[in-house]
Design a protein around this motif. Structure first.
Motif, PDB file in Angstrom:
ATOM      1  N   ASN C 364     -33.825  14.103  45.315  1.00 54.83           N
ATOM      2  CA  ASN C 364     -32.629  13.292  45.138  1.00 54.83           C
ATOM      3  C   ASN C 364     -32.915  12.015  44.340  1.00 54.83           C
ATOM      4  OD1 ASN C 364     -30.131  14.489  46.679  1.00 54.83           O
ATOM      5  ND2 ASN C 364     -31.950  14.983  47.895  1.00 54.83           N
ATOM      6  N   TYR C 365     -34.140  11.520  44.499  1.00 54.82           N
ATOM      7  CA  TYR C 365     -34.548  10.368  43.689  1.00 54.82           C
ATOM      8  C   TYR C 365     -34.628  10.760  42.213  1.00 54.82           C
ATOM      9  CZ  TYR C 365     -37.453   6.595  41.848  1.00 54.82           C
ATOM     10  OH  TYR C 365     -37.948   5.560  41.092  1.00 54.82           O
ATOM     11  N   LEU C 366     -35.260  11.900  41.958  1.00 58.21           N
ATOM     12  CA  LEU C 366     -35.377  12.341  40.572  1.00 58.21           C
ATOM     13  C   LEU C 366     -33.996  12.642  39.990  1.00 58.21           C
ATOM     14  CD1 LEU C 366     -37.291  13.049  38.222  1.00 58.21           C
ATOM     15  CD2 LEU C 366     -37.366  15.390  39.110  1.00 58.21           C
ATOM     16  N   MET C 367     -33.121  13.215  40.787  1.00 62.30           N
ATOM     17  CA  MET C 367     -31.768  13.521  40.306  1.00 62.30           C
ATOM     18  C   MET C 367     -31.069  12.240  39.832  1.00 62.30           C
ATOM     19  SD  MET C 367     -28.677  15.742  42.037  1.00 62.30           S
ATOM     20  CE  MET C 367     -28.420  14.742  43.481  1.00 62.30           C
ATOM     21  N   LYS C 368     -31.254  11.200  40.616  1.00 60.34           N
ATOM     22  CA  LYS C 368     -30.651   9.933  40.203  1.00 60.34           C
ATOM     23  C   LYS C 368     -31.190   9.499  38.844  1.00 60.34           C
ATOM     24  CE  LYS C 368     -29.592   5.259  41.756  1.00 60.34           C
ATOM     25  NZ  LYS C 368     -29.481   4.870  40.383  1.00 60.34           N
ATOM     26  N   LYS C 369     -32.490   9.601  38.666  1.00 59.09           N
ATOM     27  CA  LYS C 369     -33.106   9.191  37.394  1.00 59.09           C
ATOM     28  C   LYS C 369     -32.625  10.078  36.244  1.00 59.09           C
ATOM     29  CE  LYS C 369     -35.735   5.881  38.803  1.00 59.09           C
ATOM     30  NZ  LYS C 369     -35.871   4.558  38.176  1.00 59.09           N
ATOM     31  N   TYR C 448     -42.047  11.228  34.622  1.00 56.04           N
ATOM     32  CA  TYR C 448     -41.450  12.480  34.144  1.00 56.04           C
ATOM     33  C   TYR C 448     -40.041  12.231  33.596  1.00 56.04           C
ATOM     34  CZ  TYR C 448     -40.434  17.407  33.631  1.00 56.04           C
ATOM     35  OH  TYR C 448     -40.122  18.624  33.091  1.00 56.04           O
ATOM     36  N   ALA C 449     -39.256  11.482  34.345  1.00 57.20           N
ATOM     37  CA  ALA C 449     -37.889  11.185  33.896  1.00 57.20           C
ATOM     38  C   ALA C 449     -37.911  10.419  32.577  1.00 57.20           C
ATOM     39  CB  ALA C 449     -37.149  10.384  34.973  1.00 57.20           C
ATOM     40  N   ALA C 450     -38.890   9.548  32.432  1.00 54.15           N
ATOM     41  CA  ALA C 450     -38.982   8.767  31.195  1.00 54.15           C
ATOM     42  C   ALA C 450     -39.274   9.667  30.002  1.00 54.15           C
ATOM     43  CB  ALA C 450     -40.066   7.695  31.334  1.00 54.15           C
ATOM     44  N   VAL C 451     -40.078  10.692  30.212  1.00 45.70           N
ATOM     45  CA  VAL C 451     -40.359  11.624  29.121  1.00 45.70           C
ATOM     46  C   VAL C 451     -39.078  12.337  28.698  1.00 45.70           C
ATOM     47  CG1 VAL C 451     -41.498  13.804  28.562  1.00 45.70           C
ATOM     48  CG2 VAL C 451     -42.797  11.947  29.613  1.00 45.70           C
ATOM     49  N   LEU C 452     -38.309  12.816  29.651  1.00 43.50           N
ATOM     50  CA  LEU C 452     -37.066  13.502  29.287  1.00 43.50           C
ATOM     51  C   LEU C 452     -36.100  12.536  28.600  1.00 43.50           C
ATOM     52  CD1 LEU C 452     -36.246  16.073  32.091  1.00 43.50           C
ATOM     53  CD2 LEU C 452     -37.669  16.293  30.052  1.00 43.50           C
TER      54      LEU C 452
END
Lengths: 471, 502, 502, 471
Positions: C364-369, C448-452
């Protein structure tokens, strides 16, 4: 042999290849390459060695068979220490040091061997945090050598010959240090009192000829020296340095010697992530403050961090390479050579895994289990502790009141699958406990010892007054 | 990867591994051992180690490993004098048993018969390979083995009442520097001889300096040039004629195994590097292992204890009054001793001789390839065969292009090759030393030579490419000047933080 | 490295490993067994395997290993549905003993008590985690475990005389395709249901198709969207009401361990992937391990034999007439069973629940990002929490830039990240599925989110960079068209040689 | 617990981090994420599991203790086979497959996982050379599955149901195959004669309803089928295919089935570099000619070589991905999923190390030792071979003439530390020899068997005529 000898380790024994290479260099046979070796020095027969096992499976069967005759401390309950300790080695440590990239590298340059430089720089840095000092070397052979070198450094820096030995030192270590330094230094041993340094006696002996006071903590008997500050003051008062030989395993909870005035802290890292390996896995560290007078006396390599052409990027290299025998042969500081780098990487991984809390937990566990073992053993009638000092991991028990020799205890317990410790005197046994020896194990030891003593009791009942000797 | 220094990866509260904690029964019995520590003995601030989950520690070090060039990954002929040979993987399998990793050196000797037999057998094999009488495997590196050589020599002369009189040691410039350095550390004055015009150690120079003050000659043969001293027996005889001993540094033994032996030339003492000649892995610079082999006259001085065999039983004998004592904890680097034993047993007499012959074949083949590169030369003994390595020179190329050997080495790393630029002593100009050992195939030797040829071409045609290397490494050109300045050197992360950021 | 295909490295005569040869006594007794082979049975031409020295084989494969991105090396959240979690290294140490590697399955049961106890204990743990009665650990992968589910269901209905009547299986489109595929392979007609408008499995659709011909419903929950079907018990009850069984694919169990259990919702049979949920390493695609757990009614149909406990003794019971028989050789993938057992024993009840809660927190944290990146969306159930993974869509970004999800994935690899582009079924447009599990730290999820986010930025600002990726990999853009053309495909080196060079 | 639960495997259990993450997503606790799970389905108690060993050292002690109760075939002399074989695994094989890069990777794309694609493509290619066929799959689960799938392929291709089983099949394998194919295929077993296929009987049964003739070589009893060509002709005559189940270990010296007309060759690769692992390390191969009719029926992944944008460079990818259940769910061919890739990489390394000469040497050693064991055992009065076929690695001996049951032999020899084989009938014992069982081992087995038989002889002397049954 009529068949050509082709071996998996020797690709160019393949006959066609060998012939092509000989042709390329214009040689009829490999014998030609040995033209400079006079006939009289040539061995005219095959080496007299056992028949080999060229098939790998046969080699494995042979060597496994030999090693299978060993019985390890996993199969025995072991309280052996005296320089090699049964600490737990996390699986990640072995995974890292068994990586081919680390295992088979040697002495490459900072570019292609960046990982090795960084891993060893990190080892230095992690040890530095544990010891609270700014400079740590790439490991030397072992704690014996680290200590011998540390004392030699003190001698070279001061131009003096005197070393006062304030603590009980492991005899083998003393042997090594003595033979190493005897040309340049004189060792004077001051007997300990109640297991630790006789501070007044040591201070009284310190003079302008003293290069160093040498403290060991934990000492040979596992006693922790609690008067390092006073010993440091005594050394400094005469312009000498305080050299502390130690095992860093306790510094998650214990005050590091640097905080108490030590100038050089040295010792062995076998406790930090190395298996026992029959005593064959040791590495020595030497730590000093970031003072060029000390640093320039260190013979080992020192890896340092440096900037690169890319802002923010860090690279690595040798600090003050000109100190070394590589650079200046006999004019370098002692010598440097292949020592124990991989064990340093292991200790670095170990400290990274443990972190501050892990080292604190470990220190507490060791203190608690040591104390527990002291209590359990000394509660046995006829068994006494030899001193009331604070001990970490090791301590000596005395069976004289029970009239049982230490060797008798060892022999009897070995028959039960227990190695109870190292006999260090007729009646004295050096017992080591670690985080691997739990309460149940210690209780088993105590029960077994109690049985031996009780059996002797039946024969000889003169065990009065032994309680008083217990702490 | 561009993997940070590990301290940058800390997250408060994470744990990498948990430790077994005192049981409730223990806690009850001993109380709060930490709170009860004597005044000043309790650490005030936790050690500033990083706090990391286990997988992140693993990932960090695995990435670092990939940034390192092990011998298993490259054609490792460029680290001359290092004898980079194949360390067989089966030996790693063999030693990874608890029967060895979890063995304590002070266990009941009945429980350690296997390792004692291996060590005893390895001693016998080294004795046969050297022709010597007795062997000790206690030392954990080549240089400390050389120290042990001189320590035994010192004890021998002292035992004969000549300790004071004999205060000089003679060595040659192309012998490993540790011969000079250990002799100095043992209290000797060091005399260093230079080669004659043909590159051979100068026997006349030896004659001029040897005498009643000489404790020993300490020499390597073949020397680091790859040149074998054909008059070596004359040297040894000369030493003996003045009452000195002869000590043989066999770091370069890889090309002469089974061909010629130390004792046959009269040497009294020698050592081998098991991590070079006998195939134990180099471990980023240790642990190594030294084997000291001595004549019968010197046997009483070997480090103690020694292994003795009685029928099928093996035991340790510590009752040796003339021994120089301990040189290291316990009995040597056990993992390496088992590896070296397995290496010998995988090859046997025929195989070990094939090792030497193949190493020498590889070396002379590679020399032919290298000397075909314009600008490369092999100083001394022109046209002669070499043993296991050659010290080459780029002097011609340097004069033509201004590109140094060190720059060539850095550029070679861009091609995935090692290239040893640290060539003590700096006698040969623009030196490089290649030692192909027996482990690399002809195709690989061709590839290595092709890389050097390509870099030499670049040095002529596009020198900037070479001068600005590395172009293809984890890090870029690193500023080494700081490393010699006490104000700037940073030997630990904490020192770096303090010096660069405060 | 630019490591050749291994056949290019051959050198005639080299040997990689030698084999133990018949002893002279054996040769004497049996003669020349090869020459004596019956006519036509002796191989005429040696197999065209490469001939290589041992170190070169090792070097080749070590270099290939470095060209591979294991979970230990990257922030492996991009292979959604795969549950890339930490496979603890200690488990590798534990299994690497001859006590396991050199154990034969038909040894005296007295010699294999240790492994039997571990397997029995693991069965009990899986039973508790699923709420089921009995467990089999025989299968060696998730899909074959699903096959085993349907094979047991088939046997159950046959035993009840309903084998002919019940010839349909119902599944949902966001259940793993193997549910549909194994049911088909077992002879069933497959009915696939699609989600309702909110992304939940459509209960009304189920009602419409279920009936007396239904053998089973086979569903995943949470589905591959990360959405949990809150009406799952209603589905199971519905199945039971028509005499069908309910089979639960627990491939996505990682977020619900210790939170909710299969049997508590009424399921009759379920399976877990030990290589996903229980931390055994994925091994480049196996060996995996499946655990099949069943209710008491289905226990007789489990594959045989089963482990039975009698006091402290463990034994194998093969006398089970209703069993579907063997599903694999012997008793399951022993190394994985020990690893899974060790994983459970390292965590315990509290730890296993923390695994689930942390995995869900991470997700859920990653989803937010991710949803903060312009162009990314999470179709269905907008604003709802997800369990352990999310199926996202780049549809908006694709409409804006023409850059597809697959192109983004290839570009992400340049940043050292995995990104799963193979998202069966192709229902969500421009899909990508991220499953962070419990193993990655907050800092790593941010990375990871920053890469996307960076790749999405590139898609807008420098789309050619994305379109022409990879730029930073071992190989360059590969021509995949040939792989579907029988005239051009080359499944082996020999076929490649024949098709491309002759 | 009052202390927060922080575990080394779960970085985000660190309290501060967990709080920060919850805050970032606006959740008060992790419970909120489970809103979709109805209360009635929520487990309201902790799982009932044993207390964990959160300290790694305690876990190791626990699991090591359990595994320590096993006694391995290194500690016994083993002649057990029957599907899992004690072949030697070169150390390099284990080194490669234990590399973290391979061990922990999964299903990445051809760019970042180039090494995996190449390693598996090489496995396919190396197997192809050994088998002399052009197409080999990425391994499926095991030889059982490979065979079941191969027969199913024959059924799908032909639309027929008939399978003639020509050889003796391992019963467990038959069980698996039967349950797998029974919806689509009918298996008809033709009894073997003298250990191998009754070619005439098989040919007579083949009809237009026959999808495949299924041969096993070596068979359940280790017999090598020498009439594969005739069986292939019989199959082809009716438009069926010949499916050969095999162990590839012998093809260094034996003619591969493809050279004798086989259409599909399948089996297990456990013999090629995998340890015994209690029977838990199997992987299945399916090999066919490069014919799209066959290839398009294969359910497994097939890695293929492809060109790239750089001339001369080779890349890799999936061949005909559209066959698979990943692509088309129930409309794919059977299914594909996580199977046994790592074992395929192991087998590839094994074949690369062995090379043509190694496989030839191995084949010869196996044939020679098998024959030797047959001779030694059948020389014992009362012990006979059950057939005169050519055997590779395994064979059956019959104790009926000695009136000793196979179980009695097993029980008696186990007491001596020998596993003599698998009892496959009241009097029949299946004995396996490999390159790991040397002459001395076989002699030891024969001596032990002779003693058992002789002991029985004393009780029952009716052993006449047994010699005649020996080969």
């Amino acid at each position: 042999m009529t068949q050509p000898f082709v071996h998996p380790y020797l690709p160019n024994t393949a006959p066609d290849v060998k012939a092509a290479m000989l042709a390329a260099v214009g040689a009829a046979s490999t014998d030609e390459f040995y033209a400079d070796i006079p006939e009289g020095l040539r061995l005219d027969r095959p080496l007299d060695l056992p028949a080999p096992f060229v098939a790998e499976q046969d080699l494995v069967r042979h060597v496994d068979g030999l090693l299978g005759r060993n019985v390890s401390t996993r199969e025995r309950l072991s309280f052996l220490g005296a320089g090699t300790y049964n600490h737990y080695v996390p699986a990640v440590v072995d995974e890292v040091i068994n990586r081919s990239e680390f295992l088979t590298a040697y002495a490459g340059e900072p570019y292609e061997d960046h990982g090795r430089f960084q891993a060893l720089f990190q080892y230095q840095s992690l040890m530095a945090e544990l010891l609270n000092m700014d400079v740590v070397n790439v490991p030397t052979y072992d704690g014996f050598q680290a200590t011998a070198t540390s004392l030699s450094m003190a001698g070279r820096m001061s131009g003096r010959r005197g070393v006062i030995v304030a603590s009980d030192v492991l005899p083998d270590k003393f042997s090594r240090v003595h033979d190493f330094v005897r040309t340049n230094l004189d060792l004077t041993v001051v007997p300990t009192v109640n297991g630790t340094a006789d501070v007044a006696a040591v201070a009284a002996l310190a003079t302008e000829q003293t290069a160093a006071i040498w403290v060991e903590t934990p000492s040979y008997s596992g006693a922790v020296e609690t008067a390092i500050r006073q010993l440091a003051d005594a050394a400094h008062a005469v312009g000498a340095v305080l050299v502390v030989g130690t095992d860093p395993v306790g510094y998650g909870v214990l005050t590091p010697p640097a905080d108490q005035g030590a100038d050089i802290v040295c010792g062995d890292i076998q406790s930090l992530g190395l298996h026992q390996w029959f005593g064959g896995a040791h590495a020595g560290f030497i730590a000093v403050h970031d003072d060029p007078r000390f640093v320039m006396e260190m013979p080992s390599r020192l890896f340092g961090l440096a900037t690169t052409d890319v802002p923010g990027e860090v690279g690595f290299g040798d600090v003050a390479y000109d100190r070394t025998s590589f650079a200046h042969r006999e004019d370098g500081k002692e010598w440097v050579g292949t020592a124990a780098a991989l064990w340093g990487i292991a200790a670095g991984v170990y400290l990274a895994l443990m972190g501050p809390q892990g080292m604190a937990d470990l220190g507490e566990t060791l203190l608690a289990r040591t104390r527990y073992a002291q209590l359990q053993l000394s509660a046995i009638p006829g068994v006494a502790l030899t001193d009331t000092a604070l001990h970490l991991r090791e301590f000596v028990v005395d069976f004289s009141a029970a009239s049982v020799t230490a060797h008798a205890v060892v022999d009897t317990l070995r028959a039960q699958g227990i190695e109870p410790g190292v006999a260090v005197g007729e009646y004295e046994l050096l017992v080591a406990v670690t985080e691997m020896t739990g309460q149940g194990d210690i209780d088993r030891l105590a029960d077994a010892v109690a049985s031996v003593v009780a059996a002797s009791d039946t024969a000889d009942t003169s065990t009065s007054n032994t309680e008083e000797k217990s702490a | 990867w561009d993997e940070p220094v590990i301290f940058e990866l800390t997250t408060p509260g994470e744990r990498g591994v948990l430790v077994s904690r005192p049981e409730p029964g223990v806690r009850e019995a001993v109380g709060d051992v930490v709170a009860d520590l004597p005044a000043g003995m309790r650490r005030e601030k936790p050690a500033a180690l990083p706090e990391m989950g286990q997988m992140r520690v693993l990932r960090h070090y695995l990435r670092l490993s990939q940034e390192n060039l092990g011998a298993d990954f490259n054609i490792d002929v460029g680290q001359g004098t290092c004898t980079m040979k194949y360390a067989p993987k089966v030996n790693e399998t063999l030693i990874s048993t608890p029967k060895l990793t979890e063995l304590h050196p002070l266990q009941d000797q009945g429980d350690v018969q296997g390792i004692l037999e291996i060590m005893w057998s390895l001693e016998r094999a080294v004795a046969e390979i050297s022709g010597m009488h007795s062997v000790s495997l206690h030392t954990s590196g080549g240089s400390t083995a050389i120290w042990t050589n001189i320590a035994m020599i010192r004890a021998y002369h002292e035992a004969n009442g000549e300790g004071e009189q004999r205060d000089e040691v003679i060595t040659t410039i192309f012998s490993h520097p540790s011969n000079a350095a250990t002799a100095k550390a043992a209290g000797y004055k060091v005399i260093t001889l230079y080669p004659d015009a043909d590159g051979y150690p100068d026997a006349e120079a030896l004659r001029a300096v040897i005498g009643p003050r000489t404790a020993a000659i300490m020499i390597t043969n073949p020397e680091d040039t790859g040149i074998f001293n054909p008059r070596v027996k004359e040297w040894v005889d000369l030493a003996h004629s003045v009452g000195a001993l002869a000590s043989y540094d066999q770091a370069n033994a890889n090309g002469i195994l089974g061909i010629t032996r130390a004792r046959d030339a009269g040497f009294d003492v020698c050592h081998f590097n098991l991590h070079k000649t006998f195939g134990t892995p180099h471990g980023c610079g240790g642990p190594g292992s030294g084997a000291n082999a001595v004549s019968e006259a010197l046997a009483p001085f070997l480090p103690g204890p020694v292994i003795v065999r009685d029928g099928d039983r093996f035991a340790l004998d510590s009752d040796r009054p003339q021994s120089i004592g301990k040189v290291a904890p316990f009995y040597g680097v056990a993992p390496n001793l088992v590896r070296a034993y397995a290496w010998i047993m995988a090859l046997g007499a025929e195989g070990i001789k094939a090792v030497a012959e193949t190493a020498v074949l590889n070396n002379n083949y590679l020399m032919k390839k290298i000397l075909e590169i314009p600008g490369a030369s092999a100083p001394y003994a022109t046209g002669r065969r070499r043993i296991e390595q050659v010290r080459y020179s780029w002097q011609e190329l340097f004069e033509e292009t201004g590109i140094s050997s060190e720059e060539i080495g850095i550029r070679a790393s861009d091609f995935g090759m090692h290239y040893w630029t640290s060539h003590h002593p700096y006698v040969v100009p623009q030196p490089f030393t290649l030692e192909p050992t027996e482990s690399y195939s002809m195709a690989e030797l061709d590839e290595y030579a092709a890389v050097l040829a390509e870099v030499a071409r670049e040095a002529r045609e596009t020198p900037e490419v070479v001068r600005t290397a590395p172009h293809n490494q984890t890090v870029h050109h690193t500023h080494h000047d700081d490393l010699d300045d006490p104000e700037r050197w940073a030997i630990t992360w904490r020192a770096y933080q303090r010096k660069y950021f405060s």
